[in-house]
Design a protein around this motif. Structure first.
Motif, mmCIF file in Angstrom:
data_model
loop_
_atom_site.group_PDB
_atom_site.id
_atom_site.type_symbol
_atom_site.label_atom_id
_atom_site.label_comp_id
_atom_site.label_asym_id
_atom_site.label_seq_id
_atom_site.Cartn_x
_atom_site.Cartn_y
_atom_site.Cartn_z
ATOM 1 N N GLY A 123 20.903 36.939 43.895
ATOM 2 C CA GLY A 123 21.687 37.920 43.176
ATOM 3 C C GLY A 123 22.912 37.318 42.529
ATOM 4 N N VAL A 124 23.396 37.925 41.464
ATOM 5 C CA VAL A 124 24.565 37.428 40.750
ATOM 6 C C VAL A 124 25.627 38.502 40.688
ATOM 7 N N LEU A 125 26.868 38.138 41.016
ATOM 8 C CA LEU A 125 27.980 39.067 40.976
ATOM 9 C C LEU A 125 28.824 38.817 39.740
ATOM 10 N N PRO A 126 29.548 39.842 39.244
ATOM 11 C CA PRO A 126 30.468 39.613 38.136
ATOM 12 C C PRO A 126 31.545 38.621 38.562
ATOM 13 N N PRO A 127 32.094 37.830 37.620
ATOM 14 C CA PRO A 127 33.133 36.872 37.970
ATOM 15 C C PRO A 127 34.317 37.560 38.645
ATOM 16 N N GLN A 128 34.814 36.929 39.714
ATOM 17 C CA GLN A 128 35.946 37.448 40.453
ATOM 18 C C GLN A 128 36.973 36.343 40.609
ATOM 19 N N ALA A 129 38.225 36.618 40.223
ATOM 20 C CA ALA A 129 39.288 35.633 40.324
ATOM 21 C C ALA A 129 40.018 35.794 41.651
ATOM 22 N N ASP A 130 40.374 34.675 42.275
ATOM 23 C CA ASP A 130 41.066 34.704 43.560
ATOM 24 C C ASP A 130 41.970 33.486 43.653
ATOM 25 N N ASP A 131 43.295 33.678 43.406
ATOM 26 C CA ASP A 131 44.283 32.610 43.561
ATOM 27 C C ASP A 131 43.896 31.331 42.826
ATOM 28 N N GLY A 132 43.609 31.453 41.548
ATOM 29 C CA GLY A 132 43.304 30.274 40.741
ATOM 30 C C GLY A 132 41.859 29.860 40.753
ATOM 31 N N VAL A 133 41.012 30.554 41.508
ATOM 32 C CA VAL A 133 39.585 30.233 41.573
ATOM 33 C C VAL A 133 38.777 31.443 41.133
ATOM 34 N N THR A 134 37.828 31.236 40.233
ATOM 35 C CA THR A 134 36.952 32.306 39.767
ATOM 36 C C THR A 134 35.570 32.135 40.378
ATOM 37 N N VAL A 135 35.118 33.168 41.092
ATOM 38 C CA VAL A 135 33.755 33.175 41.625
ATOM 39 C C VAL A 135 32.839 33.690 40.520
ATOM 40 N N VAL A 136 32.085 32.811 39.940
ATOM 41 C CA VAL A 136 31.236 33.140 38.798
ATOM 42 C C VAL A 136 29.950 33.810 39.246
ATOM 43 N N ALA A 137 29.360 33.347 40.345
ATOM 44 C CA ALA A 137 28.088 33.894 40.815
ATOM 45 C C ALA A 137 27.898 33.551 42.277
ATOM 46 N N GLN A 138 27.152 34.396 42.965
ATOM 47 C CA GLN A 138 26.748 34.142 44.338
ATOM 48 C C GLN A 138 25.274 34.478 44.482
ATOM 49 N N ALA A 139 24.540 33.688 45.254
ATOM 50 C CA ALA A 139 23.109 33.926 45.424
ATOM 51 C C ALA A 139 22.608 33.195 46.649
ATOM 52 N N THR A 140 21.505 33.699 47.207
ATOM 53 C CA THR A 140 20.763 32.968 48.226
ATOM 54 C C THR A 140 19.560 32.340 47.544
ATOM 55 N N VAL A 141 19.468 31.022 47.622
ATOM 56 C CA VAL A 141 18.378 30.291 46.992
ATOM 57 C C VAL A 141 17.647 29.528 48.091
ATOM 58 N N GLY A 142 16.482 30.032 48.480
ATOM 59 C CA GLY A 142 15.753 29.386 49.560
ATOM 60 C C GLY A 142 16.603 29.340 50.820
ATOM 61 N N PRO A 143 16.815 28.160 51.403
ATOM 62 C CA PRO A 143 17.600 28.051 52.630
ATOM 63 C C PRO A 143 19.105 27.991 52.389
ATOM 64 N N TYR A 144 19.531 28.101 51.122
ATOM 65 C CA TYR A 144 20.936 27.894 50.778
ATOM 66 C C TYR A 144 21.661 29.201 50.474
ATOM 67 N N ASP A 145 22.883 29.329 50.985
ATOM 68 C CA ASP A 145 23.867 30.272 50.469
ATOM 69 C C ASP A 145 24.643 29.538 49.392
ATOM 70 N N THR A 146 24.658 30.072 48.171
ATOM 71 C CA THR A 146 25.302 29.356 47.074
ATOM 72 C C THR A 146 26.383 30.205 46.426
ATOM 73 N N VAL A 147 27.390 29.543 45.896
ATOM 74 C CA VAL A 147 28.428 30.189 45.108
ATOM 75 C C VAL A 147 28.809 29.241 43.984
#
Length: 225
Positions: A123-147
């Protein structure tokens, strides 16, 4: 035009980190680049081997632009490797007289090169800014939690990773800094809880950009000799 590149296992494309006394060690890596020059896209297929505690595993990879992440196939590496691995043929050259009966002959051969075996086998989330860091996307890909992240500066990125339980040693800051200054995207991965070393699978990343690049600086933080 599609071009294949292979990179020897001494090179690497990211950093493995953990906070255990015994660090995660990146033992080997094989990379296949697939480059399409017309739309200027790169696929990076990465197969890695490491040793260390799976529950504290973290992998940080800088890429040129926002990537699409997917699992790739082990067969890709064996197929490409079989076609491109060096082949050696032994030849002999005799000089002088060889007394085969008395075992006194002098036999001189050319140097024989021996090919070492390769250690490697959402799954992909809308970009979220947090103290100078933008979370562009988050997803589970196979055995990985990715951001996928972007950061204004390396310190903001290091702080975000630490706050989100990525065990990044302070020595990684200098290695990460050049990529942060260049505006790179960072893919941060962990193993999903319940997965172990045996669940590690080759990862694919598809993104806009060219030429292919191996950001090797991060490897110095955790690579085995």
């Amino acid at each position: 035009m599609v071009t294949l590149f292979t990179v020897q296992s001494a090179l690497a494309c990211g950093g493995f980190f953990c906070n255990n006394v015994d660090p995660v060690l990146q033992k080997a890596e094989r990379i296949v680049f697939v480059v399409d020059e017309v739309p200027e896209t790169v696929e990076t297929h990465v197969q890695v081997e490491y040793e260390g505690p799976a529950d504290e595993f973290a992998w940080i990879v800088p890429v040129q632009s926002e990537p699409e992440l997917f699992l790739t196939n082990e067969m890709l590496f064996s197929t490409v490797g079989a076609q491109l691995q060096p082949q050696f043929q032994l030849s002999w050259q005799y000089e002088g007289d060889c007394d085969w009966g008395n075992g006194g002959g002098l036999l001189r051969g050319g140097d024989v090169a021996v090919a070492a075996e390769d250690d490697s086998a959402g799954g992909v989330l809308p970009p979220q800014a947090d103290d100078g860091v933008t979370v562009v996307a988050q997803a589970t890909v196979g055995p990985y939690d990715t951001v996928t992240l972007q950061a204004d500066d390396v310190q903001s990125l290091m702080t975000w990773l630490a706050d989100n339980d990525y065990a990044i040693p302070s020595t990684a800051s200098d290695a990460i800094a050049p990529y942060a200054r260049s505006g790179a995207y960072f893919v941060a991965l962990k193993l999903v809880k319940g997965n172990d070393v045996g669940d590690l699978q080759p990862l694919g990343m598809r993104y806009h950009g060219t030429p292919p690049a191996v950001p090797i600086q991060l490897t110095s933080v955790a690579a085995a000799d």
